[in-house]
Design a protein around this motif. Structure first.
Motif, PDB file in Angstrom:
ATOM      1  N   UNK A   1     -26.429  96.206   8.888  1.00 27.37           N
ATOM      2  CA  UNK A   1     -25.247  96.094   8.021  1.00 27.37           C
ATOM      3  C   UNK A   1     -24.696  94.672   8.069  1.00 27.37           C
ATOM      4  N   UNK A   2     -24.725  94.069   9.258  1.00 17.54           N
ATOM      5  CA  UNK A   2     -24.281  92.673   9.395  1.00 17.54           C
ATOM      6  C   UNK A   2     -25.238  91.733   8.675  1.00 17.54           C
ATOM      7  N   UNK A   3     -26.528  92.041   8.715  1.00 21.62           N
ATOM      8  CA  UNK A   3     -27.499  91.239   7.955  1.00 21.62           C
ATOM      9  C   UNK A   3     -27.147  91.276   6.465  1.00 21.62           C
ATOM     10  N   UNK A   4     -26.826  92.466   5.979  1.00 19.33           N
ATOM     11  CA  UNK A   4     -26.467  92.616   4.562  1.00 19.33           C
ATOM     12  C   UNK A   4     -25.185  91.844   4.242  1.00 19.33           C
ATOM     13  N   UNK A   5     -24.215  91.908   5.159  1.00 16.87           N
ATOM     14  CA  UNK A   5     -22.944  91.214   4.935  1.00 16.87           C
ATOM     15  C   UNK A   5     -23.082  89.697   5.057  1.00 16.87           C
ATOM     16  N   UNK A   6     -24.174  89.225   5.656  1.00 16.18           N
ATOM     17  CA  UNK A   6     -24.378  87.772   5.775  1.00 16.18           C
ATOM     18  C   UNK A   6     -24.554  87.121   4.400  1.00 16.18           C
ATOM     19  N   UNK A   7     -24.801  87.928   3.367  1.00 13.77           N
ATOM     20  CA  UNK A   7     -24.853  87.392   2.001  1.00 13.77           C
ATOM     21  C   UNK A   7     -23.499  86.802   1.600  1.00 13.77           C
ATOM     22  N   UNK A   8     -22.435  87.237   2.296  1.00 14.72           N
ATOM     23  CA  UNK A   8     -21.095  86.714   2.003  1.00 14.72           C
ATOM     24  C   UNK A   8     -20.994  85.222   2.325  1.00 14.72           C
ATOM     25  N   UNK A   9     -21.868  84.726   3.192  1.00 13.25           N
ATOM     26  CA  UNK A   9     -21.871  83.288   3.500  1.00 13.25           C
ATOM     27  C   UNK A   9     -22.185  82.502   2.236  1.00 13.25           C
ATOM     28  N   UNK A  10     -23.128  82.998   1.448  1.00 13.67           N
ATOM     29  CA  UNK A  10     -23.419  82.350   0.163  1.00 13.67           C
ATOM     30  C   UNK A  10     -22.301  82.577  -0.839  1.00 13.67           C
ATOM     31  N   UNK A  11     -21.657  83.744  -0.761  1.00 14.52           N
ATOM     32  CA  UNK A  11     -20.562  84.047  -1.694  1.00 14.52           C
ATOM     33  C   UNK A  11     -19.413  83.049  -1.556  1.00 14.52           C
ATOM     34  N   UNK A  12     -19.242  82.483  -0.358  1.00 15.47           N
ATOM     35  CA  UNK A  12     -18.208  81.459  -0.164  1.00 15.47           C
ATOM     36  C   UNK A  12     -18.423  80.310  -1.149  1.00 15.47           C
ATOM     37  N   UNK A  13     -19.670  79.862  -1.270  1.00 15.55           N
ATOM     38  CA  UNK A  13     -19.983  78.740  -2.157  1.00 15.55           C
ATOM     39  C   UNK A  13     -19.966  79.161  -3.625  1.00 15.55           C
ATOM     40  N   UNK A  14     -20.434  80.380  -3.897  1.00 16.65           N
ATOM     41  CA  UNK A  14     -20.413  80.878  -5.279  1.00 16.65           C
ATOM     42  C   UNK A  14     -18.992  80.943  -5.823  1.00 16.65           C
ATOM     43  N   UNK A  15     -18.083  81.483  -5.003  1.00 20.00           N
ATOM     44  CA  UNK A  15     -16.685  81.589  -5.439  1.00 20.00           C
ATOM     45  C   UNK A  15     -16.007  80.223  -5.454  1.00 20.00           C
ATOM     46  N   UNK A  16     -16.386  79.359  -4.509  1.00 18.68           N
ATOM     47  CA  UNK A  16     -15.772  78.028  -4.432  1.00 18.68           C
ATOM     48  C   UNK A  16     -16.065  77.217  -5.690  1.00 18.68           C
TER      49      UNK A  16
ATOM     50  N   UNK B   1     -16.290  78.312  -8.767  1.00 21.34           N
ATOM     51  CA  UNK B   1     -15.341  78.727  -9.799  1.00 21.34           C
ATOM     52  C   UNK B   1     -13.924  78.255  -9.483  1.00 21.34           C
ATOM     53  N   UNK B   2     -13.523  78.431  -8.232  1.00 21.16           N
ATOM     54  CA  UNK B   2     -12.163  78.080  -7.840  1.00 21.16           C
ATOM     55  C   UNK B   2     -11.908  76.584  -7.985  1.00 21.16           C
ATOM     56  N   UNK B   3     -12.924  75.777  -7.710  1.00 18.36           N
ATOM     57  CA  UNK B   3     -12.777  74.325  -7.865  1.00 18.36           C
ATOM     58  C   UNK B   3     -12.552  73.970  -9.330  1.00 18.36           C
ATOM     59  N   UNK B   4     -13.197  74.721 -10.212  1.00 17.25           N
ATOM     60  CA  UNK B   4     -13.042  74.478 -11.648  1.00 17.25           C
ATOM     61  C   UNK B   4     -11.658  74.916 -12.138  1.00 17.25           C
TER      62      UNK B   4
ATOM     63  N   UNK C   1     -20.490  68.368  -5.415  1.00 13.67           N
ATOM     64  CA  UNK C   1     -21.878  68.163  -4.996  1.00 13.67           C
ATOM     65  C   UNK C   1     -22.168  68.903  -3.696  1.00 13.67           C
ATOM     66  N   UNK C   2     -21.241  68.811  -2.714  1.00 16.79           N
ATOM     67  CA  UNK C   2     -21.420  69.502  -1.438  1.00 16.79           C
ATOM     68  C   UNK C   2     -21.454  71.021  -1.644  1.00 16.79           C
ATOM     69  N   UNK C   3     -20.586  71.517  -2.519  1.00 16.90           N
ATOM     70  CA  UNK C   3     -20.561  72.961  -2.795  1.00 16.90           C
ATOM     71  C   UNK C   3     -21.862  73.405  -3.449  1.00 16.90           C
ATOM     72  N   UNK C   4     -22.371  72.617  -4.403  1.00 15.96           N
ATOM     73  CA  UNK C   4     -23.627  72.965  -5.090  1.00 15.96           C
ATOM     74  C   UNK C   4     -24.806  72.969  -4.120  1.00 15.96           C
ATOM     75  N   UNK C   5     -24.859  71.963  -3.240  1.00 15.92           N
ATOM     76  CA  UNK C   5     -25.946  71.893  -2.252  1.00 15.92           C
ATOM     77  C   UNK C   5     -25.861  73.093  -1.300  1.00 15.92           C
TER      78      UNK C   5
END
Length: 278
Positions: A151-166, A168-171, A188-192
């Motif tokens: 379940x924690x492995x599955x929730x580790x996808x949230x680490x990428x979600x930080x950048x995905x949401x960031x 939009x929020x930056x825009x 650039x840092x967020x995209x990388x």
């Protein structure tokens, strides 16, 4: 002498079930937490357009998703540092911290489900289906006190979600005081980070999960195995679609920027032709 009970003969760790009452408490507390954060941020944030209800809700919902993914990511890192032995057998390993972390995320998904339901549009239908699958999956894990590691492995996808949401929020909430160069560097840092974490977690972890499902299929109930395999496969397909859209939007944005720059240069040339003497 203490006698340990093992859920399955191949388990590395003994079965230590946690009372379901704790999962209910953690889920309710998490639900209330995000409800309060939602109300507080709504009262302090000024809507971009008071007449555009859907866009305002989307901005608010994305902000709450960013908060959840940020907290969840930090807690996942802490959980790994606290108990690295869970990698020996994620299926049978359990402790109260990891259990509470899964319940915390479940509380958020319950809150987000009702939030999407109240503001439902045609675009939120897929999110509602996704949340139903996730809520069912995590709730089953908490009630049985088993499979916490995966379940924690599955929730580790949230680490990428930080950048995905960031992204939009930056825009939407780009600080006015920041210079153009600092905004460009931050983007650039967020995209990388977005691409790196996408490949590692949304592709790598999901692939690992499917592989382990096949390897350890004899340790799971047939119904649980089928449901989990279908859920992980669906997430894998969604990740491919999401990655395609990500690259497509990146390319279209660059082409649009080049086009705008070309128009701007043409305008400047026309202006100079008018202003400057011949």
């Amino acid at each position: 002498m203490t006698t340990f009970f093992y859920f399955h003969e191949t388990d590395v760790f003994p079965y230590r079930p946690i009372s379901p009452i704790w999962s209910i408490i953690y889920i309710i507390l998490s639900f209330i937490f995000f409800l309060i954060i939602d109300l507080k941020t709504k009262s302090t944030a000024k809507p971009k357009d008071s007449h555009d209800r859907n866009n305002n809700w989307l901005r608010q919902n994305t902000l709450l998703s960013f908060i959840h993914s940020s907290i969840c990511s930090v807690l996942i890192i802490i959980s790994v540092l606290r108990a690295p032995e869970m990698f020996d057998d994620p299926l049978s390993h359990i402790n109260y911290f990891n259990y509470a972390l899964v319940a915390f995320s479940l509380g958020y998904f319950c809150w987000d489900f009702f939030d999407c339901l109240q503001n439902s549009t045609s675009s939120t239908f897929a999110i509602l289906i996704h949340h139903i699958v996730v809520i069912t999956f995590l709730l089953h894990i908490l009630l049985r006190s088993r499979n916490i590691g995966y379940a924690l492995f599955a929730l580790s996808l949230e680490i990428n979600s930080v950048f995905l949401h960031a992204r939009r929020l930056l825009r939407w909430y780009s600080p006015m005081s920041a210079s153009a160069n600092s905004k460009k560097s931050l983007k650039l840092y967020i995209d990388i980070g977005n691409y790196i974490t996408f490949i590692i977690f949304r592709f790598g972890v999901v692939y690992y999960g499917l592989q382990q499902l096949y390897v350890q299929r004899h340790r799971l109930d047939p119904i649980v195995l089928t449901f989990t395999a279908l859920s992980v496969s669906a997430i894998a397909i969604l990740n491919v679609v999401l990655f395609y859209r990500l690259i497509k939007n990146q390319i279209s944005r660059k082409l649009r920027t080049k086009k705008d720059k070309l128009i701007e240069d043409n305008v400047m040339m026309m202006d100079n032709h008018v202003i400057l003497p011949s």
